[in-house]
Design a protein around this motif. Structure first.
Motif, PDB file in Angstrom:
ATOM      1  N   THR A 276     -13.804  11.113  -3.364  1.00 27.64           N
ATOM      2  CA  THR A 276     -13.076  11.906  -4.361  1.00 27.64           C
ATOM      3  C   THR A 276     -12.049  12.827  -3.713  1.00 27.64           C
ATOM      4  N   ASP A 277     -11.920  12.771  -2.384  1.00 16.91           N
ATOM      5  CA  ASP A 277     -10.866  13.551  -1.719  1.00 16.91           C
ATOM      6  C   ASP A 277      -9.509  13.126  -2.266  1.00 16.91           C
ATOM      7  N   PRO A 278      -8.574  14.060  -2.405  1.00 18.68           N
ATOM      8  CA  PRO A 278      -7.249  13.691  -2.910  1.00 18.68           C
ATOM      9  C   PRO A 278      -6.487  12.855  -1.883  1.00 18.68           C
ATOM     10  N   VAL A 279      -5.505  12.094  -2.359  1.00 15.41           N
ATOM     11  CA  VAL A 279      -4.727  11.235  -1.459  1.00 15.41           C
ATOM     12  C   VAL A 279      -3.939  12.049  -0.442  1.00 15.41           C
ATOM     13  N   THR A 280      -3.776  13.344  -0.698  1.00 11.58           N
ATOM     14  CA  THR A 280      -3.018  14.193   0.236  1.00 11.58           C
ATOM     15  C   THR A 280      -3.712  14.343   1.587  1.00 11.58           C
ATOM     16  N   VAL A 281      -4.989  13.912   1.714  1.00 18.97           N
ATOM     17  CA  VAL A 281      -5.657  13.973   3.023  1.00 18.97           C
ATOM     18  C   VAL A 281      -5.118  12.899   3.959  1.00 18.97           C
ATOM     19  N   LEU A 282      -4.377  11.935   3.425  1.00 21.46           N
ATOM     20  CA  LEU A 282      -3.834  10.861   4.254  1.00 21.46           C
ATOM     21  C   LEU A 282      -2.510  11.294   4.880  1.00 21.46           C
ATOM     22  N   PRO A 283      -2.221  10.865   6.107  1.00 21.68           N
ATOM     23  CA  PRO A 283      -0.950  11.210   6.753  1.00 21.68           C
ATOM     24  C   PRO A 283       0.238  10.691   5.938  1.00 21.68           C
ATOM     25  N   GLY A 284       1.249  11.529   5.813  1.00 20.97           N
ATOM     26  CA  GLY A 284       2.468  11.103   5.138  1.00 20.97           C
ATOM     27  C   GLY A 284       2.465  11.278   3.635  1.00 20.97           C
ATOM     28  N   VAL A 285       1.384  11.814   3.062  1.00 19.60           N
ATOM     29  CA  VAL A 285       1.338  12.016   1.607  1.00 19.60           C
ATOM     30  C   VAL A 285       1.580  13.488   1.299  1.00 19.60           C
ATOM     31  N   GLY A 286       2.847  13.788   1.031  1.00 23.49           N
ATOM     32  CA  GLY A 286       3.225  15.128   0.615  1.00 23.49           C
ATOM     33  C   GLY A 286       3.344  15.196  -0.896  1.00 23.49           C
ATOM     34  N   PRO A 287       3.878  16.291  -1.424  1.00 24.42           N
ATOM     35  CA  PRO A 287       3.976  16.461  -2.882  1.00 24.42           C
ATOM     36  C   PRO A 287       4.734  15.337  -3.587  1.00 24.42           C
ATOM     37  N   LYS A 288       5.840  14.869  -2.982  1.00 22.70           N
ATOM     38  CA  LYS A 288       6.640  13.829  -3.633  1.00 22.70           C
ATOM     39  C   LYS A 288       5.876  12.514  -3.705  1.00 22.70           C
ATOM     40  N   ARG A 289       5.279  12.129  -2.576  1.00 17.32           N
ATOM     41  CA  ARG A 289       4.514  10.877  -2.568  1.00 17.32           C
ATOM     42  C   ARG A 289       3.256  11.000  -3.425  1.00 17.32           C
ATOM     43  N   GLU A 290       2.651  12.166  -3.447  1.00 17.18           N
ATOM     44  CA  GLU A 290       1.483  12.394  -4.299  1.00 17.18           C
ATOM     45  C   GLU A 290       1.849  12.175  -5.770  1.00 17.18           C
ATOM     46  N   ALA A 291       3.016  12.688  -6.179  1.00 16.88           N
ATOM     47  CA  ALA A 291       3.474  12.501  -7.562  1.00 16.88           C
ATOM     48  C   ALA A 291       3.751  11.026  -7.846  1.00 16.88           C
ATOM     49  N   GLY A 292       4.330  10.328  -6.853  1.00 16.22           N
ATOM     50  CA  GLY A 292       4.596   8.901  -7.032  1.00 16.22           C
ATOM     51  C   GLY A 292       3.316   8.108  -7.227  1.00 16.22           C
ATOM     52  N   LEU A 293       2.303   8.395  -6.427  1.00 13.30           N
ATOM     53  CA  LEU A 293       1.009   7.715  -6.566  1.00 13.30           C
ATOM     54  C   LEU A 293       0.356   8.058  -7.901  1.00 13.30           C
ATOM     55  N   ALA A 294       0.516   9.312  -8.318  1.00 13.66           N
ATOM     56  CA  ALA A 294      -0.060   9.726  -9.610  1.00 13.66           C
ATOM     57  C   ALA A 294       0.536   8.916 -10.754  1.00 13.66           C
ATOM     58  N   SER A 295       1.813   8.519 -10.621  1.00 15.41           N
ATOM     59  CA  SER A 295       2.438   7.715 -11.680  1.00 15.41           C
ATOM     60  C   SER A 295       1.798   6.337 -11.808  1.00 15.41           C
ATOM     61  N   LEU A 296       1.059   5.925 -10.767  1.00 18.81           N
ATOM     62  CA  LEU A 296       0.297   4.668 -10.822  1.00 18.81           C
ATOM     63  C   LEU A 296      -1.167   4.911 -11.182  1.00 18.81           C
ATOM     64  N   GLY A 297      -1.511   6.173 -11.451  1.00 25.35           N
ATOM     65  CA  GLY A 297      -2.903   6.501 -11.765  1.00 25.35           C
ATOM     66  C   GLY A 297      -3.758   6.675 -10.528  1.00 25.35           C
ATOM     67  N   ILE A 298      -3.124   6.887  -9.371  1.00 23.26           N
ATOM     68  CA  ILE A 298      -3.850   7.035  -8.104  1.00 23.26           C
ATOM     69  C   ILE A 298      -3.847   8.512  -7.707  1.00 23.26           C
ATOM     70  N   HIS A 299      -5.031   9.114  -7.701  1.00 23.12           N
ATOM     71  CA  HIS A 299      -5.153  10.536  -7.366  1.00 23.12           C
ATOM     72  C   HIS A 299      -6.074  10.766  -6.171  1.00 23.12           C
ATOM     73  N   THR A 300      -7.087   9.922  -6.017  1.00 27.22           N
ATOM     74  CA  THR A 300      -8.100  10.112  -4.983  1.00 27.22           C
ATOM     75  C   THR A 300      -8.142   8.909  -4.050  1.00 27.22           C
ATOM     76  N   ILE A 301      -8.906   9.062  -2.979  1.00 30.11           N
ATOM     77  CA  ILE A 301      -9.109   7.942  -2.048  1.00 30.11           C
ATOM     78  C   ILE A 301      -9.742   6.765  -2.774  1.00 30.11           C
ATOM     79  N   ARG A 302     -10.690   7.052  -3.655  1.00 30.71           N
ATOM     80  CA  ARG A 302     -11.323   5.954  -4.395  1.00 30.71           C
ATOM     81  C   ARG A 302     -10.315   5.228  -5.275  1.00 30.71           C
TER      82      ARG A 302
END
Length: 718
Positions: A43-69
């Motif tokens: 359940t850790d957020p995707v921001t724990v991964l290298p290279g995932v800043g606010p912009k990329r986090e928002a992009g992933l959220a648009s696909l419904g991706i918020h967590t590692i799972r």
């Protein structure tokens, strides 16, 4: 962060005033978390991964991706075969992989802002082919004269050239045999997504614990969750990808059913509903006054609904029946049942015209019974509205019929016991919830005239009990259906003129598709002009379309209902529930643009009186599916058969329309194609709750944790 999450969940359990079943299930899940259940690690957020800043986090959220799972279980929808293919066997426009030697330096050319192409030539055996990459200028540096390159792309057999999609390998790299293809958007590139999935896999593959119990996986020969993730994203062979998809389908249905049946358990909790001890003799007296005998199907569903009402559980039941099967009479009986027990009842419908029709019918039906009815719509005068609201608050009014006006502020009940919602798919979840919250968890009966195949009943209405009226009243005449080509339009107009001349009324429907409303409005207006010419002075013709104001639409529908309009030319805004007994013809133009269920609903608007009725389908279908729809419509009036055929032809997402379907979006599974697996998952989960309702067994505790962590489950408990 995890500690906060646990505290919030504990708080939810304390404050929700739930029954023992749900509380125990959630607490079981929380204890599993505290013991170190690895579900939480994902359940850790995707921001724990290298290279995932606010912009990329928002992009992933648009696909419904918020967590590692979310990332690990964001599965591809297909695979490209990356095995090198002999060009002699390649078909034109086929996607394939070629491998050859770079024989020219790459050339980049630009032709507009952000538009470019890279050309390079490969020698494959004795042939030299041109490979072109569009809008990927950085690939120029990937090619060196004399290097070997493998490229995936689309083959143009005539030009002997390849439109490159990706570079797969060079001499120094291992070449995979399959490539996963994902749904992406402008915010996230495919390569970026795959790189992040690989990073998440490297970081957390050891934390992927199984949710489906081992005994079930063993029995059905399913992969573990870790094997599933690897097999879906990085399959070494087609066989591994196939086995992973099979496991993914079961797992998705299994977890969906887990949530659905947990909600059913919540509804079944005796502390969460009302017991409505209705007067059975009073119901018998009402039924005895009906001018017709109830069908066996109507008797059966009345018994099912009334048995639910007597129980202290909260009723959440769907009543489905074909057009003209007699749902309104069933609704009247159960509404009266609530009144005989001292409760108030509410009937909510989508339009004012329909509300007025129901009010008139029920007033007549209850004239000799102790029922005080009220009608509340947007047109109700201020004085009358004030009077109705006062009577509702103090309990003098025990049955209210209305539109969305029922859910407005200021509409308060003395003792609301039953809510009936007609054409329930016309109302959003929140609208239904608001009406329910005006009482102390009143029983809910939703009604639909759209027959629902078992496939959809399990998915769209899985948390509800379903009652089905599968029998039409005696004497109901089948509607004769004809399919005519557009060059037979004179025959269509002749039939319409004959019916109007005999005093009957006619619907003339033209399709409306959201992407081209202006074009369709012109079509409706042209049909209106053509119909006026065809009917002449035999009777008034009116036009109804979606761009009219609500008051205008209601005015036209009232005039048509009162017999003042002979032919109503309309887009599909014509309301499904309106009863026009004098209408004998339903003419549907461009009928191939409708699905079977919608055609059947429109057809059901006629044939409601004593006169014989007919449906005219005017269409020149351009494909085999369109032809098949026209042919089956002429062969059967069975709405359930048509709904199943519609499902098979169009898929589950199109049956009710994208905006109002309420169907879950499965990532891997297909409720139609994988229906046997869906049924199996439903039975297995039902057995789990039967033997271990609180999910306390050790192999069920991960399931309790999943429910506790699930936002869907928590949302339903608030």
């Amino acid at each position: 962060m995890r500690g906060t999450f646990l505290r919030n969940l504990y708080k939810s359990v304390r404050l929700a005033s739930l029954g023992q079943m749900v509380s125990n299930t959630l607490i079981s899940g929380l204890l599993y978390f505290e013991k170190g259940g690895a579900l939480m690690a994902l359940t850790d957020p995707v921001t724990v991964l290298p290279g995932v800043g606010p912009k990329r986090e928002a992009g992933l959220a648009s696909l419904g991706i918020h967590t590692i799972r979310d990332l690990l279980f964001y599965f591809p929808y297909r695979y490209d075969d990356l095995k090198v293919k002999d060009l002699a066997e390649a078909a034109d426009q086929e996607k394939l992989t070629v491998k050859g030697i770079v024989v020219t330096d790459p050339v980049i050319s630009r032709f507009g802002p952000h538009r470019s192409r890279v050309n390079v030539k490969l020698q494959i055996e004795r042939s030299v082919i041109l490979v072109t990459f569009f809008n990927q200028p950085w690939l120029k540096d990937r090619f060196q004269m004399g290097d070997e390159a493998a490229i995936f792309g689309k083959w143009d057999a005539k030009r002997r050239s390849l439109t490159g999609m990706k570079i797969l390998a060079t001499q120094s790299q291992d070449q995979p045999s399959m490539a996963a293809i994902y749904t992406v958007n402008k915010n996230v590139r495919m390569g970026t997504l795959l790189d992040l999935i690989k990073a998440a896999w490297e970081r957390d593959q050891q934390n992927i614990n199984d949710l489906v119990p081992a005994s079930i996986r063993e029995h059905y020969r399913l992969m573990s969750d870790a094997q599933l993730v690897h097999g879906m994203h990085f399959p070494d062979t087609p066989a591994e990808a196939k086995a992973a998809r099979r496991t993914g389908v079961f797992r998705e249905f299994f977890l969906f059913q887990l949530q659905i049946q947990a909600l059913k358990q919540l509804n079944a909790n005796s502390s969460n509903g009302l017991a409505i001890p209705y007067d059975n003799q009073a119901l018998r007296a009402l039924i005895a006054t009906l001018p017709f005998a109830l069908t066996n199907a109507q008797k059966r569903v009345v018994n099912e609904i009334c048995a639910d009402m007597r129980r202290p559980n909260h009723m959440n039941r769907l009543l489905q029946g074909d057009v003209g099967s007699g749902k309104t009479v069933v609704a009247a009986i159960v509404l009266y049942a609530a009144v005989t027990a001292g409760f108030q009842a509410a009937l909510m419908v989508p339009t004012e015209v329909l509300a007025e029709q129901h009010f008139a019918k029920l007033t007549k039906l209850f004239k000799d019974f102790p029922v005080k009815l009220g009608l509340l719509t947007g047109s109700t005068s201020t004085k009358k509205r004030r009077e109705l609201l006062s009577e509702l608050r103090d309990g003098r009014l025990n049955l209210i019929i209305g539109t969305h006006a029922l859910i407005q502020k200021g509409v308060d009940f003395h003792a609301l016991g039953l809510v009936v919602i007609d054409e329930q798919h016309r109302f959003g979840v929140n609208q239904r919830k608001i009406l329910q919250e005006k009482g102390q968890k009143p029983d809910l009966l939703s009604m639909t005239a759209t027959p629902i195949p078992r496939t959809l009943a399990i998915t769209a209405y899985g948390e509800m009990d379903v009652s089905t009226i599968d029998e039409l009243p005696a004497g109901r005449k089948p509607i004769a259906t004809m399919w005519l080509r557009k060059n037979q339009i004179d025959q269509v107009y002749r039939i319409i003129r004959e019916q109007v001349q005999s005093g009957s009324q006619v619907f003339a429907i033209t399709p409306l598709i959201a992407e081209s409303e202006k074009i369709d409005l012109q079509n409706a207006e042209q049909l209106f002009v053509d119909m006026q010419k065809a009917v002449g002075n035999l009777g008034p013709v009116a036009l109804l379309h979606g761009q009219m104001k609500p008051d205008e639409k209601d005015q036209i529908m009232r005039a048509f209902s009162d017999g003042k309009i002979a032919v109503l030319v309309s887009t599909t805004v014509v309301e499904v529930g309106v009863d026009i007994p004098n209408a004998t013809v339903m003419a549907i133009f461009d009928a191939d643009r409708f699905g079977l269920s919608q055609l059947h609903q429109l057809r059901g608007r006629v044939g409601r009186g004593q006169k014989a009725a007919q449906c005219l389908l005017i269409a020149d279908p351009k494909n085999e599916q369109g032809i098949a729809r026209m042919e089956i419509m002429t062969k059967t009036n069975d709405g359930f058969l048509l709904a199943q055929k519609d499902l098979e032809m169009r898929g589950s997402g199109d049956i009710f329309g994208d905006k109002q379907s309420g169907l879950p979006e499965f990532k891997v599974a297909d409720p139609v194609g994988d229906f046997p697996t869906l049924e199996a998952a439903q039975k297995i989960v039902a057995q789990i709750f039967k033997t271990d309702p609180h999910l306390l067994q050790s192999d069920h505790q991960p399931l309790a944790a999943y429910l506790a962590e699930s936002r869907q489950m928590l949302g339903s408990l608030d």
